[in-house]
Scaffold this motif. Structure first.
Motif, mmCIF file in Angstrom:
data_model
loop_
_atom_site.group_PDB
_atom_site.id
_atom_site.type_symbol
_atom_site.label_atom_id
_atom_site.label_comp_id
_atom_site.label_asym_id
_atom_site.label_seq_id
_atom_site.Cartn_x
_atom_site.Cartn_y
_atom_site.Cartn_z
ATOM 1 N N ALA A 165 0.862 -1.275 -0.021
ATOM 2 C CA ALA A 165 -0.072 -0.099 0.026
ATOM 3 C C ALA A 165 1.056 1.214 -0.030
ATOM 4 C CB ALA A 165 -0.873 -0.088 1.118
ATOM 5 N N HIS A 166 2.082 1.197 -0.009
ATOM 6 C CA HIS A 166 2.875 2.323 0.181
ATOM 7 C C HIS A 166 4.036 2.293 -0.879
ATOM 8 C CE1 HIS A 166 0.779 2.383 4.003
ATOM 9 N NE2 HIS A 166 1.074 3.655 4.131
ATOM 10 N N GLN A 167 3.659 2.285 -2.108
ATOM 11 C CA GLN A 167 4.940 1.983 -3.094
ATOM 12 C C GLN A 167 5.172 3.370 -3.829
ATOM 13 O OE1 GLN A 167 4.019 -1.396 -5.921
ATOM 14 N NE2 GLN A 167 2.626 -2.142 -4.620
ATOM 15 N N PHE A 168 4.324 4.291 -3.394
ATOM 16 C CA PHE A 168 4.752 5.657 -3.966
ATOM 17 C C PHE A 168 5.069 6.639 -2.613
ATOM 18 C CE2 PHE A 168 2.685 3.389 -7.148
ATOM 19 C CZ PHE A 168 3.206 3.522 -8.434
ATOM 20 N N CYS A 169 5.606 7.823 -2.957
ATOM 21 C CA CYS A 169 5.976 9.069 -1.951
ATOM 22 C C CYS A 169 4.772 9.579 -1.977
ATOM 23 C CB CYS A 169 7.074 9.537 -2.450
ATOM 24 S SG CYS A 169 7.666 10.965 -1.490
ATOM 25 N N SER A 170 4.375 10.001 -0.794
ATOM 26 C CA SER A 170 3.051 10.869 -0.673
ATOM 27 C C SER A 170 3.639 12.380 -1.107
ATOM 28 C CB SER A 170 2.668 10.839 0.694
ATOM 29 O OG SER A 170 3.490 11.499 1.540
ATOM 30 N N ARG A 171 4.616 12.709 -1.061
ATOM 31 C CA ARG A 171 5.267 14.031 -1.254
ATOM 32 C C ARG A 171 5.472 14.078 -3.034
ATOM 33 N NH1 ARG A 171 7.856 17.884 1.633
ATOM 34 N NH2 ARG A 171 6.402 17.052 3.344
ATOM 35 N N SER A 172 6.325 13.403 -3.632
ATOM 36 C CA SER A 172 6.796 13.475 -4.842
ATOM 37 C C SER A 172 6.129 12.675 -5.847
ATOM 38 C CB SER A 172 8.192 13.024 -5.082
ATOM 39 O OG SER A 172 8.241 11.645 -4.819
ATOM 40 N N GLY A 173 5.321 11.640 -5.375
ATOM 41 C CA GLY A 173 4.409 10.774 -6.111
ATOM 42 C C GLY A 173 5.238 9.652 -6.781
ATOM 43 N N LYS A 184 11.918 -0.397 6.010
ATOM 44 C CA LYS A 184 11.577 0.892 5.501
ATOM 45 C C LYS A 184 11.376 1.200 4.068
ATOM 46 C CE LYS A 184 16.527 2.101 5.597
ATOM 47 N NZ LYS A 184 17.442 2.896 6.345
ATOM 48 N N ARG A 185 11.067 2.215 3.471
ATOM 49 C CA ARG A 185 10.938 2.536 2.116
ATOM 50 C C ARG A 185 11.454 3.839 2.044
ATOM 51 N NH1 ARG A 185 7.980 -1.180 -0.710
ATOM 52 N NH2 ARG A 185 8.105 -0.044 -2.573
ATOM 53 N N VAL A 186 12.156 4.262 0.892
ATOM 54 C CA VAL A 186 12.878 5.395 0.698
ATOM 55 C C VAL A 186 12.336 6.006 -0.912
ATOM 56 C CG1 VAL A 186 15.241 6.779 0.388
ATOM 57 C CG2 VAL A 186 14.750 4.899 2.026
ATOM 58 N N CYS A 187 12.252 7.280 -0.855
ATOM 59 C CA CYS A 187 11.823 7.760 -1.961
ATOM 60 C C CYS A 187 13.406 8.401 -2.850
ATOM 61 C CB CYS A 187 11.004 9.227 -1.791
ATOM 62 S SG CYS A 187 10.720 10.187 -3.373
ATOM 63 N N PRO A 188 13.747 7.731 -3.635
ATOM 64 C CA PRO A 188 14.797 8.341 -4.178
ATOM 65 C C PRO A 188 15.109 9.657 -4.726
ATOM 66 C CG PRO A 188 14.064 6.134 -5.386
ATOM 67 C CD PRO A 188 12.737 6.997 -4.659
ATOM 68 N N SER A 189 13.925 10.387 -5.106
ATOM 69 C CA SER A 189 14.040 11.658 -5.463
ATOM 70 C C SER A 189 14.167 12.845 -4.376
ATOM 71 C CB SER A 189 12.695 12.141 -6.319
ATOM 72 O OG SER A 189 11.614 12.050 -5.409
ATOM 73 N N ASN A 190 13.546 12.514 -3.199
ATOM 74 C CA ASN A 190 13.795 13.472 -2.154
ATOM 75 C C ASN A 190 14.392 12.827 -0.830
ATOM 76 O OD1 ASN A 190 11.414 11.985 -1.044
ATOM 77 N ND2 ASN A 190 10.061 13.639 -1.702
ATOM 78 N N LYS A 191 14.621 11.530 -0.932
ATOM 79 C CA LYS A 191 15.221 10.777 0.306
ATOM 80 C C LYS A 191 14.415 10.767 1.668
ATOM 81 C CE LYS A 191 18.899 10.616 -2.426
ATOM 82 N NZ LYS A 191 19.165 9.283 -3.200
#
Length: 350
Positions: A165-173, A184-191
């Motif tokens: 359910a959390h495969q996308f960043c809520s900030r960058s999409g 944990k999961r990390v957004c590569p675009s904004n860390k």
């Protein structure tokens, strides 16, 4: 000098004892696997895997109990190849614990996040035949598992569901990337780092001193009654959440409360159940059921509840027309049992 040496030796012995503590070494080992992808990947070589299909664990029936089979990495790679899936799918597994000998435990859903999920869905019966088991809904099987397997499988399902359910960043999409352990999961675009979370829920057994209050929701199995429960609102303390839930659901005001224990609960999503005993004033016990929250609620005597605990077989009690209680693994059962065994325990002020 000899005194100093004696103190130094005792200190060394103390720290050696600390380092050899089974709990501490297991905890440190799991921490290492969560923080170090290479260490986690290495642990998979000698680890054991529990398998799921659409969040339903693979189980094998043994008498009246279920057992959760484990598979080695080599067995899993062979199975994935047989079912037409890339062995890289193993990286979708999540770390769920380890044995006392530091054999890591992982869980992998054969369908979630799979590029061949449609094909895998069609092959479910073939998978079950090959694996000599069945993918069984955890809610159905939970109370027929031993405590150790139940703990591992509820942790596994909660983690697998969270990642799905959390495969996308809520900030960058943008798509997020899971670490090897799945901690944990990390957004590569904004860390931004996302960690699995549980929602706090208070579950409260209300008593007037001689009786306890039990209720049921329409979603409960027929005949089952339990303690009151509800999610904590943002900004609330545990005590405030207990007071509000009791007032909302049955129209009673809590006079005193006492914390009992807590439990992770995977349904419908991952929750932390915070169990409490609460009392109301003997002269203020008239129930006003909130029908938007509950189907029914009532006061039950000590003898009635004690009898239900002794005969806590839902199938028998449904046939007899009597109520039944949550099974032993549920924290609600433990709350009710505590009240029956210590009905006059002195509570703490709310």
């Amino acid at each position: 000098m000899s005194l100093y040496c004696g103190i130094a030796c005792r200190r060394k012995s103390f720290w050696c004892f600390r380092l050899l503590s089974t709990y501490v070494t297991k905890t440190r080992y799991l921490f290492e696997l969560k923080e170090d992808d290479d260490a986690c990947k290495k642990a998979q070589q000698t680890g054991a895997f529990y398998l799921f299909h659409s969040l339903a664990p693979l189980l094998q029936k043994s008498g009246h109990q279920y057992q959760a089979p484990r598979h080695s990495l080599l067995e899993l790679e062979r199975l994935l190849a047989k079912f037409g899936q890339d062995t890289q799918r193993i990286e979708d597994s999540v770390l769920i614990g380890c044995s006392e000998q530091h054999e890591a435990r992982f869980a992998l859903d054969l369908v979630l996040n799979s590029s061949s999920s449609i094909n895998a869905s069609l092959q479910k019966s073939e998978m079950e035949t090959e694996l000599k088991g069945s993918f069984t809904k955890l809610r159905k099987a939970l109370f027929q598992l031993n405590t150790k397997d139940a703990s591992l499988l509820t942790t596994a399902q909660a983690l697998l569901r969270w990642h799905d359910a959390h495969q996308f960043c809520s900030r960058s999409g943008q798509p997020t990337k899971k670490n090897m352990a799945g901690s944990k999961r990390v957004c590569p675009s904004n860390k931004i780092i996302y960690y699995p979370q549980m929602a706090p829920v208070v579950i409260t057994l209300v008593s007037d001193g001689t009786r306890c209050l039990l209720a049921r929701q329409s979603s409960f199995p027929k005949g089952m009654y339990s303690a009151l429960a509800g999610f904590c609102d943002i900004g609330e303390s545990m005590e405030e959440a207990v007071r509000r839930e009791v007032a909302e659901e049955v129209g009673l005001e809590v006079e005193t409360l006492q914390y009992s224990a807590s439990q992770h609960w995977p349904f419908p999503n991952s929750s932390l159940m915070i169990a409490c005993h609460a009392t109301v004033k003997p002269g203020q016990t008239e129930i006003q059921v909130n029908l938007k929250e509950l189907e029914a609620a009532g006061w039950f005597s000590h003898d009635e509840v004690a009898t239900a605990l002794r005969k806590n077989n839902p199938y028998t009690q449904q046939q007899n027309g009597t109520f039944w209680l949550p099974p032993k693994l549920a924290i609600a059962h433990q709350l009710i049992k505590e009240w029956v065994e210590k009905p006059s325990c002195s509570p703490l002020p709310a």
